[in-house]
Design an enzyme around this catalytic site. Structure first.
Site, PDB file in Angstrom:
ATOM      1  N   LYS B 104       0.779  -1.126   0.000  1.00 28.03           N
ATOM      2  CA  LYS B 104      -0.093  -0.048   0.151  1.00 28.03           C
ATOM      3  C   LYS B 104       0.826   1.319  -0.150  1.00 28.03           C
ATOM      4  O   LYS B 104       0.768   2.134   0.847  1.00 28.03           O
ATOM      5  CB  LYS B 104      -0.936  -0.090   1.079  1.00 28.03           C
ATOM      6  CG  LYS B 104      -1.929  -1.160   1.114  1.00 28.03           C
ATOM      7  CD  LYS B 104      -3.002  -1.244   1.924  1.00 28.03           C
ATOM      8  CE  LYS B 104      -4.116  -2.493   1.614  1.00 28.03           C
ATOM      9  NZ  LYS B 104      -3.312  -3.798   2.178  1.00 28.03           N
ATOM     10  N   ARG B 105       1.774   1.330  -0.808  1.00 29.91           N
ATOM     11  CA  ARG B 105       2.669   2.614  -0.982  1.00 29.91           C
ATOM     12  C   ARG B 105       1.993   3.754  -1.775  1.00 29.91           C
ATOM     13  O   ARG B 105       1.169   3.334  -2.566  1.00 29.91           O
ATOM     14  CB  ARG B 105       4.122   1.999  -1.509  1.00 29.91           C
ATOM     15  CG  ARG B 105       4.854   0.880  -0.710  1.00 29.91           C
ATOM     16  CD  ARG B 105       5.218   1.538   0.538  1.00 29.91           C
ATOM     17  NE  ARG B 105       6.267   0.806   1.381  1.00 29.91           N
ATOM     18  CZ  ARG B 105       6.105  -0.400   2.244  1.00 29.91           C
ATOM     19  NH1 ARG B 105       4.541  -0.616   2.560  1.00 29.91           N
ATOM     20  NH2 ARG B 105       7.042  -0.873   2.710  1.00 29.91           N
TER      21      ARG B 105
END
Lengths: 279, 279
Positions: B104-105
C-alpha cells in the site's frame, strides 16, 4: 526525540525546541546513492555515513529530521539497516530532535497496528506519515500511541495531488473533508497534517479547519513553494509549522565540501525562519 | 512469478494458471509470531520456516501469494530478511505463482520510483498494492514497469473504508472516481484493483467501469465476505478475480498439524472455486 519514562515527546517539547533554535526546519534525509559525493561510496555504509555527517552539521539549525522510507527500502536489507542506524544515531546524540518516518503507511486496523509497532516501537520514531484513503481504523492504531505523532496526508504538493484531493465532496474538497473527519477520530490531538507548500493560498482555508495543529510542509525549494507565503497564512502563535527541505539541503554540494554546503543551505533557511519568528 | 528474458509475467500467464489449477485463490502470508505454532519459534528464522511450509503445502491450490509488508517490518531487519527469503523461495521453487507485495505504498513521483525499484527489482515481486490518494504521478512510476502489475486500492472492506471512499464526488462515490481516473493513466493496462468482499453488491457497479481488469478481493473469510456473492457480480470471462484469504488459511491450525489444517482450508476454497469456474 528519544522516549523514556522520564522524557516523553510532546508538542510542548517541539515548541520549546523551535523557540530555542529559532527554527522550524525539518531536513529530509532522502539518500540516493547516485547523488551523494562519490568519495563516500567506499565507506562500509555510505548511506549512514552521509546521514551522520549531514545530521552532525545541521542538527542545531533544524528541529526535525525526516528520512523517507522509500529511499532505504530501495536498497533492501542494507537500506533498512542504514535507516535503523540513522534513527538510533539521532536518538542517542540529539534526543531533542523530532524524528519523522516519512512512510505514508495505512492498512486495515490490525495491520496498521503492525506498522505502528514497526516505526514507533522497533525503530522508535517520534512520528510517521500516514495516508487517509482507508479511513478511521487505518489511522487510529497509530493515534493510540500517546507519546507519538501521526502525520496525516491532507493536501500534497505533487503534480497529481489534486486528482482526488481536489475533488468536491458536497461543499468541500476531499482534503478538507479529510481534515474535518480526522478531527473526530480518537486521540486526534496526536495528529499533524501534511500540507504542500506549492499551494500557499490554501493555508488560510486549512487554518479555518485546523487552527492549532502542526502542519508538515514539504515542497519549499525543490518543489517550488515559497516560505514567506506559507508562513503568512500557516503560522500560529505556537509556530504550528514544520517546513521540510530535502534535496535543497542535502544535495547543496556534491563534492568533499558537501557538509559545508548543506550547513550553509540549512543556515540560510534557519535565518529566514528566525526573522519570521521574531515578528 | 520469476521474470527473465524468456519468461515474462503477464495477464495471460495468470489466466492459464487459473484454468490449470481451477483456482483463483490468493493466500495472504501475514505472519504474526504470536499466532504461529510454538514449535517453530526455536527455528533460526521462524517467519520464513512458517511461510515455507505453508507455501509447499498450498502452492498447487493457489495462484498467488501475498505477504503484507507490515507484518515483516514489525520485526525490523529480521522481518525484512524473512520477506526476502520468502519471495526468493517462491520465485525459485514455484515460478508460476503470481506474487503480490501488499505494501500500500504511494508517494510523489521520484519517491514512488524508489518504491517500485524496491519491490519490482530488488525483491522481484510481480505486483504491489498502491494507495491512490496522491494521484497520477504517485502511481505511474509503478505502471511504467511493463511486466509488472500495480494493484490500486479502490474500495476496501475495513470498517473505515467508506469514510472517504464512499463520499459523493459529483455523481459518483470517490472509489468510482478513482477507478475511472486510473483508467486514463499511462500503462493502465498494468492495473488491477483492490475491492473488498464485504460489499458484494458493489461489484456490479464496479464491473460497469472496469469490465475486464482483475480485482484483488480481500475480506473473504475473516472479514466476513461471501465467495458466491462476489463471483456472481465480479467474475469475467477470464475469471478476473483473485480472492485472498489470509488468517482463514494460515492460522487454520496452530499446533504441529498446522500445515495439514492450512492445506485443508485452502482445498475447501479451491474446490468451491473449481465449481464456480466450471459453470
Amino acid at each position: 526525540m528519544r522516549n523514556s519514562l522520564f522524557e516523553n515527546m510532546n508538542k510542548q517539547e517541539l515548541i520549546t525546541q523551535i523557540q530555542q533554535k529559532k527554527s522550524f526546519l525539518c531536513i529530509g534525509l532522502d539518500v540516493d546513492l547516485a547523488k551523494i559525493p562519490t568519495h563516500l561510496l567506499t565507506e562500509e555504509d555510505p548511506i549512514f555515513e552521509f546521514n551522520k555527517q549531514i545530521i552532525d552539521a545541521t542538527h542545531h539549525l533544524a528541529v526535525a529530521f525526516k528520512p523517507n522510507t522509500a529511499f532505504y527500502e530501495a536498497y533492501g536489507l542494507k537500506g533498512w539497516k542504514a535507516l535503523e542506524k540513522t534513527i538510533n544515531y539521532i536518538n542517542e546524540n540529539y534526543p531533542e530532535i523530532f524524528t519523522i518516518a516519512d512512510a505514508k503507511r495505512g492498512d486495515i486496523g490490525n495491520t496498521s497496528s503492525m506498522y505502528a509497532k514497526a516505526f514507533f516501537e522497533d525503530l522508535n520514531f517520534d512520528s510517521i506519515t500516514v495516508a487517509p484513503y482507508m479511513g478511521s481504523d487505518s489511522v487510529e492504531p497509530f493515534l493510540a500511541f500517546e507519546n507519538k505523532t501521526t502525520i496525516l496526508l491532507a493536501l500534497t504538493s505533487n503534480k497529481g495531488g489534486l486528482d482526488f484531493q481536489g475533488l468536491k465532496t458536497g461543499n468541500n474538497e476531499l482534503y478538507k473533508e479529510v481534515l474535518k473527519t480526522a478531527l473526530t477520530w480518537k486521540n486526534s490531538e496526536n495528529l499533524m497534517f501534511v500540507v504542500g507548500a506549492t499551494k500557499a493560498e490554501y493555508f488560510a482555508e486549512i487554518r479555518k479547519i485546523v487552527p492549532n495543529h502542526f502542519l508538515l510542509v514539504p515542497g519549499v525549494g525543490a518543489q517550488g513553494g515559497n516560505l514567506q507565503d506559507v508562513c503568512k497564512y500557516g503560522l500560529t502563535k505556537e509556530c504550528g509549522l514544520l517546513i521540510n527541505s530535502s534535496r535543497g539541503i542535502i544535495y547543496a554540494g556534491n563534492d568533499e565540501n558537501f557538509v559545508k554546503a548543506a550547513q550553509k543551505a540549512a543556515y540560510i533557511l534557519q535565518q529566514e525562519m528566525a526573522q519570521i519568528l521574531s515578528k
